[in-house]
Design a protein around this motif. Structure first.
Motif, PDB file in Angstrom:
ATOM      1  N   MET A  49       0.797  -1.192   0.000  1.00  0.00           N
ATOM      2  CA  MET A  49       0.000   0.000   0.000  1.00  0.00           C
ATOM      3  C   MET A  49       0.842   1.259   0.000  1.00  0.00           C
ATOM      4  SD  MET A  49      -3.193   0.044   0.021  1.00  0.00           S
ATOM      5  CE  MET A  49      -4.694  -0.015   0.670  1.00  0.00           C
ATOM      6  N   ALA A  50       1.885   1.212   0.742  1.00  0.00           N
ATOM      7  CA  ALA A  50       2.735   2.387   0.828  1.00  0.00           C
ATOM      8  C   ALA A  50       3.326   2.714  -0.533  1.00  0.00           C
ATOM      9  CB  ALA A  50       3.834   2.155   1.847  1.00  0.00           C
ATOM     10  N   THR A  51       3.617   1.708  -1.315  1.00  0.00           N
ATOM     11  CA  THR A  51       4.193   1.923  -2.642  1.00  0.00           C
ATOM     12  C   THR A  51       3.186   2.571  -3.560  1.00  0.00           C
ATOM     13  OG1 THR A  51       5.467  -0.074  -2.288  1.00  0.00           O
ATOM     14  CG2 THR A  51       5.387   0.779  -4.505  1.00  0.00           C
ATOM     15  N   ARG A  52       1.982   2.154  -3.510  1.00  0.00           N
ATOM     16  CA  ARG A  52       0.942   2.745  -4.356  1.00  0.00           C
ATOM     17  C   ARG A  52       0.753   4.212  -4.064  1.00  0.00           C
ATOM     18  NH1 ARG A  52      -4.439  -0.767  -4.959  1.00  0.00           N
ATOM     19  NH2 ARG A  52      -4.396  -0.493  -7.191  1.00  0.00           N
ATOM     20  N   LYS A  53       0.695   4.566  -2.793  1.00  0.00           N
ATOM     21  CA  LYS A  53       0.526   5.959  -2.427  1.00  0.00           C
ATOM     22  C   LYS A  53       1.697   6.782  -2.957  1.00  0.00           C
ATOM     23  CE  LYS A  53      -2.327   5.724   1.641  1.00  0.00           C
ATOM     24  NZ  LYS A  53      -2.436   6.015   3.044  1.00  0.00           N
ATOM     25  N   PHE A  54       2.879   6.194  -2.869  1.00  0.00           N
ATOM     26  CA  PHE A  54       4.064   6.911  -3.330  1.00  0.00           C
ATOM     27  C   PHE A  54       3.968   7.182  -4.841  1.00  0.00           C
ATOM     28  CE2 PHE A  54       8.372   6.890  -5.087  1.00  0.00           C
ATOM     29  CZ  PHE A  54       8.848   8.035  -4.485  1.00  0.00           C
ATOM     30  N   ARG A  55       3.497   6.175  -5.602  1.00  0.00           N
ATOM     31  CA  ARG A  55       3.373   6.353  -7.045  1.00  0.00           C
ATOM     32  C   ARG A  55       2.360   7.445  -7.377  1.00  0.00           C
ATOM     33  NH1 ARG A  55       3.351   0.212  -9.251  1.00  0.00           N
ATOM     34  NH2 ARG A  55       5.558  -0.128  -8.902  1.00  0.00           N
ATOM     35  N   ILE A  56       1.261   7.448  -6.660  1.00  0.00           N
ATOM     36  CA  ILE A  56       0.246   8.466  -6.914  1.00  0.00           C
ATOM     37  C   ILE A  56       0.798   9.834  -6.560  1.00  0.00           C
ATOM     38  CG2 ILE A  56      -2.000   9.339  -6.173  1.00  0.00           C
ATOM     39  CD1 ILE A  56      -2.885   6.423  -5.934  1.00  0.00           C
ATOM     40  N   ARG A  57       1.486   9.932  -5.432  1.00  0.00           N
ATOM     41  CA  ARG A  57       2.089  11.206  -5.054  1.00  0.00           C
ATOM     42  C   ARG A  57       3.176  11.600  -6.029  1.00  0.00           C
ATOM     43  NH1 ARG A  57       3.035  10.471   1.341  1.00  0.00           N
ATOM     44  NH2 ARG A  57       0.842  10.344   1.884  1.00  0.00           N
ATOM     45  N   GLY A  58       3.903  10.638  -6.546  1.00  0.00           N
ATOM     46  CA  GLY A  58       4.987  10.905  -7.485  1.00  0.00           C
ATOM     47  C   GLY A  58       4.465  11.386  -8.833  1.00  0.00           C
ATOM     48  N   LEU A  59       3.292  10.962  -9.231  1.00  0.00           N
ATOM     49  CA  LEU A  59       2.715  11.385 -10.506  1.00  0.00           C
ATOM     50  C   LEU A  59       2.147  12.796 -10.429  1.00  0.00           C
ATOM     51  CD1 LEU A  59       0.879   8.179 -11.765  1.00  0.00           C
ATOM     52  CD2 LEU A  59       3.010   9.156 -12.594  1.00  0.00           C
ATOM     53  N   GLY A  60       1.740  13.206  -9.282  1.00  0.00           N
ATOM     54  CA  GLY A  60       1.162  14.552  -9.119  1.00  0.00           C
ATOM     55  C   GLY A  60       2.124  15.645  -9.542  1.00  0.00           C
ATOM     56  N   PRO A  61       3.337  15.674  -9.022  1.00  0.00           N
ATOM     57  CA  PRO A  61       4.292  16.712  -9.427  1.00  0.00           C
ATOM     58  C   PRO A  61       4.678  16.605 -10.905  1.00  0.00           C
ATOM     59  CG  PRO A  61       4.976  15.727  -7.363  1.00  0.00           C
ATOM     60  CD  PRO A  61       3.809  14.925  -7.866  1.00  0.00           C
ATOM     61  N   VAL A  62       4.778  15.367 -11.427  1.00  0.00           N
ATOM     62  CA  VAL A  62       5.124  15.182 -12.838  1.00  0.00           C
ATOM     63  C   VAL A  62       3.987  15.720 -13.706  1.00  0.00           C
ATOM     64  CG1 VAL A  62       5.554  13.448 -14.629  1.00  0.00           C
ATOM     65  CG2 VAL A  62       6.643  13.229 -12.399  1.00  0.00           C
ATOM     66  N   THR A  63       2.757  15.416 -13.351  1.00  0.00           N
ATOM     67  CA  THR A  63       1.593  15.916 -14.094  1.00  0.00           C
ATOM     68  C   THR A  63       1.532  17.430 -14.018  1.00  0.00           C
ATOM     69  OG1 THR A  63       0.393  13.884 -13.580  1.00  0.00           O
ATOM     70  CG2 THR A  63      -0.908  15.762 -14.317  1.00  0.00           C
ATOM     71  N   ALA A  64       1.768  17.969 -12.849  1.00  0.00           N
ATOM     72  CA  ALA A  64       1.743  19.433 -12.686  1.00  0.00           C
ATOM     73  C   ALA A  64       2.840  20.071 -13.526  1.00  0.00           C
ATOM     74  CB  ALA A  64       1.919  19.791 -11.210  1.00  0.00           C
ATOM     75  N   ALA A  65       4.022  19.463 -13.545  1.00  0.00           N
ATOM     76  CA  ALA A  65       5.116  20.003 -14.346  1.00  0.00           C
ATOM     77  C   ALA A  65       4.760  19.939 -15.829  1.00  0.00           C
ATOM     78  CB  ALA A  65       6.403  19.230 -14.070  1.00  0.00           C
ATOM     79  N   GLY A  66       4.156  18.812 -16.277  1.00  0.00           N
ATOM     80  CA  GLY A  66       3.741  18.664 -17.679  1.00  0.00           C
ATOM     81  C   GLY A  66       2.702  19.702 -18.058  1.00  0.00           C
ATOM     82  N   LEU A  67       1.708  19.896 -17.195  1.00  0.00           N
ATOM     83  CA  LEU A  67       0.675  20.900 -17.445  1.00  0.00           C
ATOM     84  C   LEU A  67       1.284  22.301 -17.462  1.00  0.00           C
ATOM     85  CD1 LEU A  67      -2.338  19.571 -15.334  1.00  0.00           C
ATOM     86  CD2 LEU A  67      -2.125  19.664 -17.824  1.00  0.00           C
ATOM     87  N   GLY A  68       2.252  22.532 -16.607  1.00  0.00           N
ATOM     88  CA  GLY A  68       2.939  23.829 -16.577  1.00  0.00           C
ATOM     89  C   GLY A  68       3.696  24.075 -17.875  1.00  0.00           C
ATOM     90  N   MET A  69       4.335  23.018 -18.381  1.00  0.00           N
ATOM     91  CA  MET A  69       5.067  23.163 -19.646  1.00  0.00           C
ATOM     92  C   MET A  69       4.106  23.437 -20.799  1.00  0.00           C
ATOM     93  SD  MET A  69       8.039  20.243 -19.260  1.00  0.00           S
ATOM     94  CE  MET A  69       8.568  20.401 -20.929  1.00  0.00           C
ATOM     95  N   VAL A  70       2.980  22.735 -20.811  1.00  0.00           N
ATOM     96  CA  VAL A  70       1.982  22.947 -21.870  1.00  0.00           C
ATOM     97  C   VAL A  70       1.428  24.364 -21.780  1.00  0.00           C
ATOM     98  CG1 VAL A  70      -0.316  22.257 -22.666  1.00  0.00           C
ATOM     99  CG2 VAL A  70       1.386  20.517 -22.144  1.00  0.00           C
ATOM    100  N   ALA A  71       1.130  24.800 -20.567  1.00  0.00           N
ATOM    101  CA  ALA A  71       0.606  26.164 -20.391  1.00  0.00           C
ATOM    102  C   ALA A  71       1.646  27.192 -20.821  1.00  0.00           C
ATOM    103  CB  ALA A  71       0.204  26.388 -18.932  1.00  0.00           C
ATOM    104  N   GLY A  72       2.904  26.940 -20.501  1.00  0.00           N
ATOM    105  CA  GLY A  72       3.981  27.849 -20.912  1.00  0.00           C
ATOM    106  C   GLY A  72       4.121  27.897 -22.428  1.00  0.00           C
ATOM    107  N   ALA A  73       4.018  26.722 -23.066  1.00  0.00           N
ATOM    108  CA  ALA A  73       4.116  26.669 -24.532  1.00  0.00           C
ATOM    109  C   ALA A  73       2.945  27.416 -25.167  1.00  0.00           C
ATOM    110  CB  ALA A  73       4.154  25.220 -25.003  1.00  0.00           C
ATOM    111  N   LEU A  74       1.741  27.223 -24.624  1.00  0.00           N
ATOM    112  CA  LEU A  74       0.567  27.932 -25.146  1.00  0.00           C
ATOM    113  C   LEU A  74       0.704  29.442 -24.945  1.00  0.00           C
ATOM    114  CD1 LEU A  74      -2.379  25.589 -24.090  1.00  0.00           C
ATOM    115  CD2 LEU A  74      -1.511  26.014 -26.393  1.00  0.00           C
ATOM    116  N   ALA A  75       1.222  29.837 -23.810  1.00  0.00           N
ATOM    117  CA  ALA A  75       1.420  31.267 -23.554  1.00  0.00           C
ATOM    118  C   ALA A  75       2.444  31.839 -24.523  1.00  0.00           C
ATOM    119  CB  ALA A  75       1.863  31.492 -22.109  1.00  0.00           C
ATOM    120  N   THR A  76       3.512  31.088 -24.760  1.00  0.00           N
ATOM    121  CA  THR A  76       4.537  31.534 -25.714  1.00  0.00           C
ATOM    122  C   THR A  76       3.955  31.650 -27.112  1.00  0.00           C
ATOM    123  OG1 THR A  76       6.265  30.477 -24.388  1.00  0.00           O
ATOM    124  CG2 THR A  76       6.807  30.988 -26.693  1.00  0.00           C
TER     125      THR A  76
END
Length: 185
Positions: A1-28
């Motif tokens: 269980m602890a591993t699953r939570k870690f994966r979900i938490r680990g994907l959050g920052p990656v997803t946020a970074a990806g969305l940030g990059m997409v938003a930055g590209a759209l803004a550019t």
């Protein structure tokens, strides 16, 4: 269980970074598009500004031409100065030729400043050539047009009118408005 939570938490920052990059590209892209639109508008403004003095000069020249022709039309003595036609012309015929010249020159200037396309010029000349005096004028000024440089726009338009007149005279129909091939731009 602890591993699953870690994966979900680990994907959050990656997803946020990806969305940030997409938003930055759209803004550019948005900024670039706005910059390109601004540059396009500036270029259009500059093109109009460059064309404006030419149009102003042509309009001024047309005004001077009309004033000179008006004086010659009103005065037989001054009209004699402009009697450079291929055939002798009476004072009345000379005045008519001068007026035909004013009509032709007006169409020529309208075309030069972009108010008439080549097709519209052709159509207006087709109408003018229905008048026998305009036809006589055209023949009487053939020598003057022959002195124009072959590659000039006015010479090309003159050749177009010559061909139109030839076609009108050879036409076997009363529907003059359909005679002559409309030129391409």
């Amino acid at each position: 269980m602890a591993t699953r939570k870690f994966r979900i938490r680990g994907l959050g920052p990656v997803t946020a970074a990806g969305l940030g990059m997409v938003a930055g590209a759209l803004a550019t892209l948005t900024v670039q598009r706005n910059t390109l639109n601004a540059l396009r508008l500036r270029l259009e403004h500059l093109e109009r500004a460059v064309a404006t003095p030419l149009h102003a000069n042509l309009a001024h020249q047309q005004r001077l031409h009309w004033e000179l022709l008006s004086k010659a039309i009103d005065s037989p003595e001054l009209a004699e100065v402009l009697d450079i036609f291929e055939v002798p012309a009476s004072p009345q015929k000379r005045r008519q030729y001068l007026f035909a010249n004013a009509l032709y020159t007006n169409l020529l200037f309208y075309h030069r400043i972009g108010n008439l396309t080549r097709e519209e010029f052709h159509g207006r000349m087709r109408g003018l050539l229905q008048n026998p005096v305009v036809r006589e004028y055209w023949y009487a000024t053939q020598g003057q047009r022959a002195t124009l440089p072959d590659d000039s726009e006015e010479a090309a338009l003159g050749r177009m009118v010559d061909e139109l007149l030839r076609q009108l005279e050879e036409a076997d129909i009363d529907e003059w408005w359909v005679v002559g091939e409309t030129p391409g731009e």
